[in-house]
Design a protein around this motif. Structure first.
Motif, short mmCIF file in Angstrom:
data_model
loop_
_atom_site.label_atom_id
_atom_site.label_comp_id
_atom_site.label_asym_id
_atom_site.label_seq_id
_atom_site.Cartn_x
_atom_site.Cartn_y
_atom_site.Cartn_z
N VAL A 1 0.86 -1.19 0.00
CA VAL A 1 0.00 0.00 0.00
C VAL A 1 0.90 1.25 0.00
O VAL A 1 2.07 1.17 0.35
CB VAL A 1 -0.94 0.03 1.24
N PRO A 2 0.32 2.39 -0.38
CA PRO A 2 1.15 3.61 -0.35
C PRO A 2 1.61 3.91 1.07
O PRO A 2 0.98 3.49 2.04
CB PRO A 2 0.20 4.70 -0.84
N LEU A 3 2.69 4.68 1.16
CA LEU A 3 3.24 5.01 2.47
C LEU A 3 2.37 6.02 3.20
O LEU A 3 2.20 5.93 4.41
CB LEU A 3 4.64 5.60 2.25
N LEU B 1 15.48 -0.11 -11.24
CA LEU B 1 14.35 0.32 -10.41
C LEU B 1 13.61 1.49 -11.03
O LEU B 1 12.63 1.96 -10.47
CB LEU B 1 14.85 0.75 -9.03
N HIS C 1 13.54 0.56 6.94
CA HIS C 1 12.59 0.74 5.84
C HIS C 1 13.27 0.41 4.51
O HIS C 1 13.38 -0.74 4.17
CB HIS C 1 11.99 2.15 5.86
N ALA C 2 13.74 1.42 3.78
CA ALA C 2 14.38 1.15 2.50
C ALA C 2 15.85 1.50 2.61
O ALA C 2 16.24 2.44 3.28
CB ALA C 2 13.73 1.99 1.41
N ARG C 3 16.68 0.73 1.94
CA ARG C 3 18.12 0.89 2.01
C ARG C 3 18.67 0.92 0.59
O ARG C 3 18.19 0.20 -0.28
CB ARG C 3 18.68 -0.33 2.76
N GLU D 1 9.01 1.41 -4.88
CA GLU D 1 8.70 0.47 -3.80
C GLU D 1 9.07 1.04 -2.43
O GLU D 1 8.40 0.77 -1.44
CB GLU D 1 9.44 -0.85 -4.02
N THR E 1 4.42 0.91 1.81
CA THR E 1 4.54 0.03 2.96
C THR E 1 3.59 -1.14 2.66
O THR E 1 3.24 -1.37 1.50
CB THR E 1 4.20 0.77 4.26
N TYR E 2 3.20 -1.89 3.67
CA TYR E 2 2.24 -2.95 3.41
C TYR E 2 1.19 -2.96 4.52
O TYR E 2 1.38 -2.35 5.57
CB TYR E 2 2.94 -4.32 3.33
#
Lengths: 407, 407
Positions: A106-108, A370, A382-384, A390, A394-395
């Motif tokens: 889902v969106p953040l 990407l 979170h993201a690295r 993506e 989040t989910y």
């Protein structure tokens, strides 16, 4: 603004891939159609910038001409073509009691983006945020305020034309610095802040924020030439990693050469011959009279210039210790033909990106496949690494039952 | 402590699944072997607690007897048996230039855990942190300091016996409140703080922290009974969601009944007959004389008690608006036989967990098949919903080349 963004986000969460894509196509068309007003706004910023004594480099970053506006609109169209990450099922399992557990992307939420002079960020960041179903609040540099307003206005026109809420993309209209402070403290309204700019901006954001920050600090990237490195590859990779573009965060800043690597001289020569300044330790300085002595702070410096610090290390352990002490967890590279050494480096280097036998200049979302990136995260949560669509999602857990109750 | 933890983490990152598992088996054995000293330490805490006038409920949370210690050791053994998330390849793609890009799961780093009276958290949190290759710094409540020390000492003995660094599990030995402040500001040393405790602890942590926080705030969970809900399921789910255990975060706190649901009376009766207090709006109060009137703050209250607030809503839109306004993004449930309504609810409810035709009491990592959980995150970043081993990891990008340079 935060509350309007949350309302817009609630609507955005319910939109389809096709709607979001159409909105960006419309936004790009509006950017092209608004060429006159955007260029006129930019002239205002440029005139003000000259009055305020901005450097030529800063004026160049600020400037928009027909070609640059076309590139900005094309970039928005490219984002429209990327796959929508929202709705993808990350994993799924059925429990013995029949419940089906899914994690669905889902969106953040509401993303605050704080950036400096380049007005193209207004379009890039808005496009990436919108494509992944978020609402964005943009806060650009005061020197680009007229350009940003004009770009924002055009994009909102496209978004509204496509039936999406105008508040999905909001621009902070004031140049008051207090606005940044308010964004940084808007927890509950803004879900994440992404700073895009120089070190002092990022440091201020990290210091003051009460909202989570997805930050990219320094890119102090190392290349370790192992004793079993292929000599041609070592030269090609080191020269490319340093000299292809010296101003990018994936540029090599420190070269670590294994003391048992048989050909350190030609490697340094290749860099020096390309016009690179080499600041070395004693062992390095003995190899070529053109090298100069490295000071302590050189090992912690992101030059973003044709300068490299270079050190002879006793082996992989010393290389990894040096990286742990001086690195910035961005991108670090091992060059070797020995797979065991490569795997050890890959496991032990605590970097967002570790590379084997490749140039650190590949540290870029596009090169990773990407699509466009909003930045490279040097944090751990979170993201690295490269953060693309993506990373802006989040989910949620979706549990489907048939009346199950818990015993 | 932070620096020692970082050193320990560097070693932990290089350990295998078998080593981490063996360390936990040894730690559990040491917990069992140290029964005498752990129970004696607990007696000290209990005596001090009685002197300090702790409530019976707090003393019960603090108490360790043979059975509870056995349960603590068994829980550590269970964690040893879980699959190690570290090393898993999340995704992989090969670029046209031959570079292979992989995202590989790695430990998160140094995890600070700040918790209140239950001493079993010392063992649980240490086990989960260690299993996923992290180093942990534990800060328990001052009232449990002797018990925590004894549990920590036993576990470290097991960890060392298995050849892992003793600093992989550190316990803050002082009960000085300044220690919490220092942990919250230790950015660069501690990668994430996980508070486990009451609202005031979590709120303090969120307010003061400069380190990212994985927090679980309130669980104000809603159950929306749609007009097409099956009546037996509606009753079974509502009663279970509220009354199975009222003190858990997944307990229902608010019941939203669609005005077109044909049997609201029997639903309320079932709750009232089970001894639940129902605080309703006017429409609810008309249905049963045993209901009482809800005040404004009832809609924002996590009762953790046999009390439910109940409201009649005009349909799914009003239900979702209520949840958006009063919910805590934890777990929200729709009960309906109409799949279209269920899917709409699933898409639009902005909760970490959304359930269809199931009791919100399933909100628990074990029920999700994740094994032990360290908490349920109501935030949006990093991990959301039940946080188990995978939530204590991050990833790195591994790029494998054969000498590629960037054009």
């Amino acid at each position: 603004m935060g509350e309007r963004a949350r309302t817009a986000f609630a609507i955005m969460s319910g939109t389809t891939d096709a709607q979001k894509s159409a909105a960006l196509i419309a936004a790009a068309a509006q950017l092209r159609a608004s060429q006159k007003s955007i260029l006129a706004a930019n002239v205002q910023d440029m005139n003000q910038g000259r009055k305020n004594g901005l450097s030529d480099a800063m004026l160049d970053r600020l400037m928009i001409d027909e070609g640059r506006l076309d590139a900005i609109a094309s970039a928005v169209e490219q984002v429209a073509k990327l796959d929508d990450p929202v709705g993808a099922v990350i994993d799924r399992n059925q429990r013995p009691n029949g419940l089906i557990m899914e994690r669905v992307r889902v969106p953040l939420g509401v993303i605050g983006i704080i950036y400096e002079s380049r007005p193209n960020v207004t379009a890039d960041a808005a496009a990436l945020g919108l494509r992944s179903g978020n609402a964005v609040i943009l806060r650009g540099g005061s020197e680009a305020i007229e350009s940003n307003r004009a770009i924002h206005k055009a994009m909102v026109a496209g978004v509204v034309e496509a039936g999406l809420p105008e508040d999905a993309i909001q621009l902070v209209q004031t140049t008051d610095r207090g606005a940044v402070g308010a964004m940084l403290k808007a927890s509950g309204l803004i879900d994440i802040i992404i700073p895009r700019g120089g070190k002092s901006l990022v440091a201020r954001v990290q210091e003051e924020a009460r909202v989570p920050v997805l930050a990219h600090l320094d890119g102090i990237c190392h290349t370790y030439i192992g004793k079993a490195a292929d000599q041609d590859k070592a030269i090609a990779i080191a020269v490319n990693a340093k000299m292809r573009r010296t101003g990018v965060c994936g540029a090599m800043e420190t070269l670590l050469i294994d003391q048992d690597y048989p050909a350190p001289g030609p490697l340094l020569r290749a860099l020096l011959d390309e016009g690179c300044e080499v600041r070395g330790d004693d062992a390095i300085m003995e190899l070529d009279p053109r090298t100069v002595s490295a000071e302590t702070e050189d090992w912690n410096t992101e030059y973003l210039a044709p300068i490299v610090s270079a050190r002879m290390v006793s082996g992989i352990d010393e290389a990894l210790t040096h990286i742990a002490e001086h690195g910035s967890h961005h991108t670090d590279v091992v060059v070797t033909e020995d797979e065991a050494v490569a795997n050890q480096f890959i496991q032990r280097a605590d970097s967002a990106i570790v590379m084997w036998n490749a140039s650190s200049q590949f540290a870029d979302g596009g090169e990773f496949g990407l699509g466009a990136e909003i930045g490279i995260s040097t944090g751990r949560l979170h993201a690295r690494g490269p953060v693309a669509l993506e990373g802006l999602t989040t989910y949620k857990w979706v549990v489907r039952g048939t009346g199950q109750i818990r015993p």
